[in-house]
Design a protein around this motif. Structure first.
Motif, PDB file in Angstrom:
ATOM      1  N   SER A   1       0.766  -0.848  -0.327  1.00  0.00           N
ATOM      2  CA  SER A   1      -0.262   0.011  -0.209  1.00  0.00           C
ATOM      3  C   SER A   1       0.736   1.259  -0.111  1.00  0.00           C
ATOM      4  N   ARG A   2       0.376   1.985  -1.385  1.00  0.00           N
ATOM      5  CA  ARG A   2       1.047   3.867  -1.006  1.00  0.00           C
ATOM      6  C   ARG A   2       2.519   3.378  -0.648  1.00  0.00           C
ATOM      7  N   PHE A   3       2.935   2.994  -2.847  1.00  0.00           N
ATOM      8  CA  PHE A   3       4.860   2.575  -2.589  1.00  0.00           C
ATOM      9  C   PHE A   3       4.457   3.598  -3.966  1.00  0.00           C
ATOM     10  N   THR A   4       5.760   3.440  -4.390  1.00  0.00           N
ATOM     11  CA  THR A   4       5.915   3.628  -5.430  1.00  0.00           C
ATOM     12  C   THR A   4       7.432   2.645  -5.828  1.00  0.00           C
ATOM     13  N   LEU A   5       7.572   2.300  -7.590  1.00  0.00           N
ATOM     14  CA  LEU A   5       8.718   2.101  -7.682  1.00  0.00           C
ATOM     15  C   LEU A   5       9.280   2.540  -8.636  1.00  0.00           C
ATOM     16  N   ASN A   6      11.053   2.480  -8.268  1.00  0.00           N
ATOM     17  CA  ASN A   6      11.978   3.102  -9.212  1.00  0.00           C
ATOM     18  C   ASN A   6      12.797   1.746 -10.042  1.00  0.00           C
ATOM     19  N   THR A   7      13.607   1.657  -9.590  1.00  0.00           N
ATOM     20  CA  THR A   7      14.834   0.207 -10.328  1.00  0.00           C
ATOM     21  C   THR A   7      13.712  -1.058  -9.800  1.00  0.00           C
ATOM     22  N   MET A   8      13.525  -1.638 -11.689  1.00  0.00           N
ATOM     23  CA  MET A   8      13.047  -2.901 -11.046  1.00  0.00           C
ATOM     24  C   MET A   8      14.302  -4.370 -11.135  1.00  0.00           C
ATOM     25  N   GLY A   9      14.658  -5.222 -10.950  1.00  0.00           N
ATOM     26  CA  GLY A   9      15.537  -5.969 -11.635  1.00  0.00           C
ATOM     27  C   GLY A   9      15.692  -7.675 -11.411  1.00  0.00           C
ATOM     28  N   TRP A  10      16.063  -8.286 -11.663  1.00  0.00           N
ATOM     29  CA  TRP A  10      16.719  -9.574 -11.532  1.00  0.00           C
ATOM     30  C   TRP A  10      18.171  -9.821 -11.578  1.00  0.00           C
ATOM     31  N   TYR A  11      18.232 -10.447 -10.013  1.00  0.00           N
ATOM     32  CA  TYR A  11      20.014 -10.877  -9.657  1.00  0.00           C
ATOM     33  C   TYR A  11      19.653 -12.978  -9.962  1.00  0.00           C
ATOM     34  N   ARG A  12      20.524 -12.998  -9.881  1.00  0.00           N
ATOM     35  CA  ARG A  12      20.304 -14.892  -9.827  1.00  0.00           C
ATOM     36  C   ARG A  12      21.912 -14.762  -8.952  1.00  0.00           C
ATOM     37  N   GLN A  13      21.928 -16.397  -8.747  1.00  0.00           N
ATOM     38  CA  GLN A  13      23.153 -16.631  -7.240  1.00  0.00           C
ATOM     39  C   GLN A  13      22.999 -17.963  -7.954  1.00  0.00           C
ATOM     40  N   ALA A  14      24.358 -18.850  -8.158  1.00  0.00           N
ATOM     41  CA  ALA A  14      24.662 -20.162  -8.689  1.00  0.00           C
ATOM     42  C   ALA A  14      25.330 -20.630  -6.695  1.00  0.00           C
ATOM     43  N   PRO A  15      25.135 -22.255  -6.729  1.00  0.00           N
ATOM     44  CA  PRO A  15      25.917 -22.196  -5.750  1.00  0.00           C
ATOM     45  C   PRO A  15      27.349 -22.552  -5.813  1.00  0.00           C
ATOM     46  N   GLY A  16      27.782 -21.869  -4.328  1.00  0.00           N
ATOM     47  CA  GLY A  16      28.895 -21.411  -4.033  1.00  0.00           C
ATOM     48  C   GLY A  16      29.394 -20.038  -4.679  1.00  0.00           C
ATOM     49  N   ASN A  17      28.570 -19.303  -5.644  1.00  0.00           N
ATOM     50  CA  ASN A  17      29.231 -18.125  -6.177  1.00  0.00           C
ATOM     51  C   ASN A  17      27.844 -17.410  -4.824  1.00  0.00           C
ATOM     52  N   GLN A  18      28.573 -15.355  -5.582  1.00  0.00           N
ATOM     53  CA  GLN A  18      27.167 -14.046  -5.132  1.00  0.00           C
ATOM     54  C   GLN A  18      26.507 -13.907  -5.933  1.00  0.00           C
ATOM     55  N   ARG A  19      25.246 -13.150  -5.126  1.00  0.00           N
ATOM     56  CA  ARG A  19      24.221 -12.793  -6.039  1.00  0.00           C
ATOM     57  C   ARG A  19      24.822 -11.767  -7.200  1.00  0.00           C
ATOM     58  N   ASP A  20      24.140 -12.037  -8.591  1.00  0.00           N
ATOM     59  CA  ASP A  20      24.511 -10.746  -9.706  1.00  0.00           C
ATOM     60  C   ASP A  20      23.648 -10.663  -9.913  1.00  0.00           C
ATOM     61  N   LEU A  21      23.914  -9.189 -10.878  1.00  0.00           N
ATOM     62  CA  LEU A  21      22.700  -8.629 -11.546  1.00  0.00           C
ATOM     63  C   LEU A  21      22.355  -9.233 -12.666  1.00  0.00           C
TER      64      LEU A  21
END
Length: 125
Positions: free
Chosen positions: A27-47
């Protein structure tokens, strides 16, 4: 508060396609940037890709020409169309959204940066 719910992951063969969707609610929010990230086993989460409120997109080099990010500002959704999938695309994919919400308590604006629960994409023959 703002919540994100993802859908659309699963197993797929190399060269196949999947479409991920993320719906933002609250409720009562705005959306700026939206994105998808991914994380493979043993790796960091990347854009993987992101998109601004006025439609400007950004992709990591490894998915350019294969993935397309899009958003529907009226429905508060962001999608990721993934074509030509490769085994190295296997990961848990997370939706992310940034913006401002207005507190029910004091009515003041606060920034938020929220994540979805993640959806598994497995590319294998």
């Amino acid at each position: 508060q703002v919540q994100l719910v993802e859908s659309g992951g699963g197993p797929v063969q190399p060269g196949g396609s999947l479409r991920l969707s993320c719906a933002v609610s609250g409720s009562r929010f705005t959306l700026n940037t939206m994105g998808w990230y991914r994380q493979a086993p043993g790796n960091q989460r990347d854009l993987v890709a992101d998109i601004t409120s006025d439609g400007n997109t950004n992709y990591v080099d490894s998915v350019k020409g294969r993935f397309t990010i899009s958003r529907d500002n009226a429905k508060n959704t962001v999608d990721l169309q993934m074509n030509g999938l490769k085994p190295e695309d296997t990961a848990v994919y997370y939706c992310n959204a940034e913006g401002v919400y207005y507190s029910d308590y004091d009515g003041r604006p606060y920034e938020y940066d929220r994540w979805g629960q993640g959806t598994q994409v497995t590319v294998s023959s």
